[in-house]
Write a protein that holds these residues in place. Sequence first.
Motif, PDB file in Angstrom:
ATOM      1  N   GLN A  88       0.795  -1.226   0.000  1.00  0.00           N
ATOM      2  CA  GLN A  88       0.000   0.000   0.000  1.00  0.00           C
ATOM      3  C   GLN A  88       0.829   1.278   0.000  1.00  0.00           C
ATOM      4  OE1 GLN A  88      -2.456  -0.469   3.496  1.00  0.00           O
ATOM      5  NE2 GLN A  88      -3.939  -1.738   2.392  1.00  0.00           N
ATOM      6  N   GLY A  89       2.093   1.182   0.344  1.00  0.00           N
ATOM      7  CA  GLY A  89       2.914   2.379   0.458  1.00  0.00           C
ATOM      8  C   GLY A  89       2.615   3.123   1.743  1.00  0.00           C
ATOM      9  N   VAL A  90       3.263   4.250   1.928  1.00  0.00           N
ATOM     10  CA  VAL A  90       3.064   5.090   3.107  1.00  0.00           C
ATOM     11  C   VAL A  90       2.987   6.545   2.648  1.00  0.00           C
ATOM     12  CG1 VAL A  90       4.219   3.516   4.701  1.00  0.00           C
ATOM     13  CG2 VAL A  90       5.547   5.272   3.554  1.00  0.00           C
ATOM     14  N   PRO A  91       2.368   7.386   3.461  1.00  0.00           N
ATOM     15  CA  PRO A  91       2.300   8.804   3.105  1.00  0.00           C
ATOM     16  C   PRO A  91       3.695   9.423   3.051  1.00  0.00           C
ATOM     17  CG  PRO A  91       0.805   8.290   4.907  1.00  0.00           C
ATOM     18  CD  PRO A  91       1.657   7.079   4.689  1.00  0.00           C
ATOM     19  N   ALA A  92       3.857  10.382   2.191  1.00  0.00           N
ATOM     20  CA  ALA A  92       5.130  11.109   2.102  1.00  0.00           C
ATOM     21  C   ALA A  92       5.314  11.968   3.346  1.00  0.00           C
ATOM     22  CB  ALA A  92       5.130  11.993   0.857  1.00  0.00           C
ATOM     23  N   ALA A  93       6.559  12.244   3.683  1.00  0.00           N
ATOM     24  CA  ALA A  93       6.855  13.126   4.808  1.00  0.00           C
ATOM     25  C   ALA A  93       6.304  14.518   4.509  1.00  0.00           C
ATOM     26  CB  ALA A  93       8.361  13.195   5.037  1.00  0.00           C
ATOM     27  N   PRO A  94       5.918  15.258   5.531  1.00  0.00           N
ATOM     28  CA  PRO A  94       5.422  16.621   5.309  1.00  0.00           C
ATOM     29  C   PRO A  94       6.460  17.463   4.568  1.00  0.00           C
ATOM     30  CG  PRO A  94       5.077  15.962   7.585  1.00  0.00           C
ATOM     31  CD  PRO A  94       5.918  14.896   6.947  1.00  0.00           C
ATOM     32  N   SER A  95       6.000  18.269   3.632  1.00  0.00           N
ATOM     33  CA  SER A  95       6.921  19.038   2.789  1.00  0.00           C
ATOM     34  C   SER A  95       7.732  20.062   3.567  1.00  0.00           C
ATOM     35  CB  SER A  95       6.152  19.724   1.663  1.00  0.00           C
ATOM     36  OG  SER A  95       5.161  20.575   2.214  1.00  0.00           O
ATOM     37  N   GLY A  96       7.190  20.605   4.632  1.00  0.00           N
ATOM     38  CA  GLY A  96       7.890  21.630   5.393  1.00  0.00           C
ATOM     39  C   GLY A  96       8.900  21.102   6.389  1.00  0.00           C
ATOM     40  N   GLU A  97       9.015  19.786   6.495  1.00  0.00           N
ATOM     41  CA  GLU A  97       9.921  19.206   7.485  1.00  0.00           C
ATOM     42  C   GLU A  97      11.373  19.418   7.042  1.00  0.00           C
ATOM     43  OE1 GLU A  97       9.911  15.165  10.066  1.00  0.00           O
ATOM     44  OE2 GLU A  97       9.703  14.899   7.919  1.00  0.00           O
ATOM     45  N   PRO A  98      12.227  19.903   7.945  1.00  0.00           N
ATOM     46  CA  PRO A  98      13.640  20.088   7.585  1.00  0.00           C
ATOM     47  C   PRO A  98      14.274  18.759   7.157  1.00  0.00           C
ATOM     48  CG  PRO A  98      13.132  21.154   9.683  1.00  0.00           C
ATOM     49  CD  PRO A  98      11.933  20.335   9.306  1.00  0.00           C
TER      50      PRO A  98
END
Length: 166
Positions: free
Chosen positions: A79-89
């Motif tokens: 199923q995959g996983v959600p991508a990391a939040p874009s604003g995360e360093p």
Amino acid sequence: MATTPSLSFSLPQRVLHWLTAGLVFFNLLFPDGMNAWNRSMKQTGAASAEQVASANIHAYAGIAILVLVAVRLLLRQVQGVPAAPSGEPPMFKLVAKVSEWTLYLLLIAMPVTGAAAYYFGMEGAGDLHADVLKAVLWVVVGLHVLGALAHQFYWKTNVLWRMTVG
């Protein structure tokens, strides 16, 4: 083959996460049955029926953790996983990835070393399990929880939401 990452974890992934977390905390917070069995076996070479039953509960929870982690990893592939939040360093993305895979490794190593000690009498595996891996697991779980809380309350991302309500 993983599909395109979604915005949240699937319901089965979330259920498996929280079942695993519950069993991990149960075994971390209530190892007394296994400890009593271990002490008795070292001192007298035998254990009472109550000690064996208590140790079995700890062992069965560990086996369940191992099974749940295997299913979680399979679902992750499918199923995959959600991508990391874009604003995360970028540094925090790296730390999150390393701690995530360290946690998976520990959730496999703990039941394996525990089973090696309990079922096969491998004392060195038991020492590794109870003295080293347990301490490392506490640290990694703590960092995992702190990371989720930092996302929720500091960066105000949806990371915690994705693993709770989806």
